[in-house]
Design an enzyme around this catalytic site. Structure first.
Site, mmCIF file in Angstrom:
data_model
loop_
_atom_site.group_PDB
_atom_site.id
_atom_site.type_symbol
_atom_site.label_atom_id
_atom_site.label_comp_id
_atom_site.label_asym_id
_atom_site.label_seq_id
_atom_site.Cartn_x
_atom_site.Cartn_y
_atom_site.Cartn_z
ATOM 1 N N LEU A 32 -0.493 13.441 -31.869
ATOM 2 C CA LEU A 32 0.422 13.564 -30.826
ATOM 3 C C LEU A 32 0.252 15.178 -30.516
ATOM 4 C CD1 LEU A 32 3.864 11.681 -31.337
ATOM 5 C CD2 LEU A 32 1.541 10.902 -30.171
ATOM 6 N N HIS A 36 1.482 13.937 -24.727
ATOM 7 C CA HIS A 36 2.365 12.781 -25.513
ATOM 8 C C HIS A 36 3.622 12.983 -25.156
ATOM 9 C CE1 HIS A 36 -1.275 12.106 -27.918
ATOM 10 N NE2 HIS A 36 -1.509 10.844 -27.094
ATOM 11 N N GLN A 60 -10.564 -1.157 -29.574
ATOM 12 C CA GLN A 60 -11.160 -0.634 -28.278
ATOM 13 C C GLN A 60 -11.868 0.438 -28.537
ATOM 14 O OE1 GLN A 60 -6.680 1.212 -27.664
ATOM 15 N NE2 GLN A 60 -7.739 2.848 -26.984
ATOM 16 N N ASP A 156 -5.748 9.305 -18.413
ATOM 17 C CA ASP A 156 -6.459 8.136 -18.666
ATOM 18 C C ASP A 156 -6.278 7.234 -17.449
ATOM 19 O OD1 ASP A 156 -7.750 8.698 -21.155
ATOM 20 O OD2 ASP A 156 -5.536 8.507 -22.077
HETATM 21 O O1 PAF Z 1 -4.235 5.811 -24.509
HETATM 22 C C1 PAF Z 1 -4.134 5.468 -25.474
HETATM 23 O O2 PAF Z 1 -3.738 6.418 -26.443
HETATM 24 C C2 PAF Z 1 -4.628 4.139 -26.031
HETATM 25 O O3 PAF Z 1 -5.710 3.521 -25.404
HETATM 26 C C3 PAF Z 1 -3.419 3.145 -26.044
HETATM 27 C C4 PAF Z 1 -2.802 2.729 -24.687
HETATM 28 C C5 PAF Z 1 -2.208 3.719 -26.960
HETATM 29 C C6 PAF Z 1 -3.943 1.830 -26.397
HETATM 30 O O4 PAF Z 1 -4.262 1.834 -27.908
#
Ligand code: PAF
Length: 284
Positions: A32, A36, A60, A156
């Site tokens: 973090l 965040h 992912q 993002d």
């Molecule tokens: O943006 C991120 O950190 C990730 O893609 C998420 C949304 C937590 C999903 O794993």
């Protein structure tokens, strides 16, 4: 409170729902930073209870990406969350999220697949399957936490647009709250992957924000031709940068723009050494 299992989270959520409390979710992969924390602050202000998920989601990451070396700093994350007034830090293991054998191929797991039109471009072009993994885990987190609000960073931007689309298309009862990009004083957008950058890499990384700020300044002066705006970028690039994309697209549906307008978002991805960084700016 640090919880590792879905059942513990569900139990707590049930109690809060019974009391009529509103719940905010901030999904993260940990490590973090102030970006965040700005999402967490918004959630704590808006909601009665805030859950932060910390989960480096294996599905992912594409083959060859940084899954193994992605920074994992749970102890520090938990401390920051406690100071910020978070009620639950949910930090499941891959096994907890994906089951015993955690076989992660889509032959063995039910995936949420966002539309190809949204994923065949920008980051999705080089990170094939990435947004399937993101949508699948975010959907799972929504089902586990059942938040009233979920907070996502605009850094993002493609992810945010795709998640909004998923929520709309699947009628998921959650309101998505977009939160502005947090930047260092230098202009560099905060990212957990900035941890990979040396001091000199960090200087090189300023090219991203410089290119975007310059494009915005040109647009504000009245230049709307995308070819002309794109050309302004090249003076900021040198041998240390490898430009993956610089694209002008609609802020809601990612359609390509040839003439910039107030709904145009400019997206950039640049590699410095092995580190891939992204940034974006809205022209309107
Ligand atoms: O943006 C991120 O950190 C990730 O893609 C998420 C949304 C937590 C999903 O794993």
């Amino acid at each position: 409170m640090l919880l590792h299992t879905i059942s513990e989270v569900r139990e707590q959520i049930k109690k809060w729902k019974k009391e009529g409390l509103t719940i905010g979710l901030v999904p993260t992969m940990g490590a973090l930073h102030a970006g965040h924390l700005s999402l967490i602050k918004k959630s704590v202000e808006k909601c009665d209870r805030t859950v932060v998920s910390v989960f480096v989601n294996p599905i992912q990451f594409c083959p060859g990406e940084d899954l193994d070396k992605y920074p994992r700093t749970l102890e520090a994350d938990e401390k920051l969350c406690a100071e910020a007034g978070v009620n639950i830090v949910f930090a499941p293991s891959p096994k907890e999220m994906y089951g015993e054998g955690h076989i992660l191929s889509n032959d063995f797991l039910t995936y949420v697949i966002p539309p190809y039109f949204y994923t065949d471009k920008l980051c999705g072009k080089s990170r094939v399957g990435h947004f399937d993994g993101v949508c699948t885990v975010v959907n799972k987190l929504f089902n586990i936490v059942q938040p009233d609000y979920a907070f996502f960073g605009q850094k993002d931007a493609q992810q945010l647009i795709i998640i909004k689309k998923m929520v709309k298309d699947l009628n998921i009862p959650v309101e998505i709250i977009p939160c502005p990009i947090v930047r260092e004083e230098s202009g560099l957008a905060l990212s957990s992957r900035n941890k990979y950058l040396s001091e000199s890499d960090k200087k090189e990384a300023l090219a991203l924000s410089k290119i975007l700020f310059n494009i915005k300044a040109c647009y504000d002066k009245g230049i709307t031709d995308v070819k002309a705006l794109t050309e302004t970028a090249y003076s900021f690039l040198n041998g240390h940068h490898s430009l993956e994309y610089l694209e002008f697209r609609d802020k809601d549906n990612l359609e390509e723009k040839n003439v910039a307008d107030c709904n145009t978002q400019v997206f950039i991805a640049l590699k410095i050494g092995n580190v891939r960084l992204i940034d974006n700016i809205l022209l309107g």
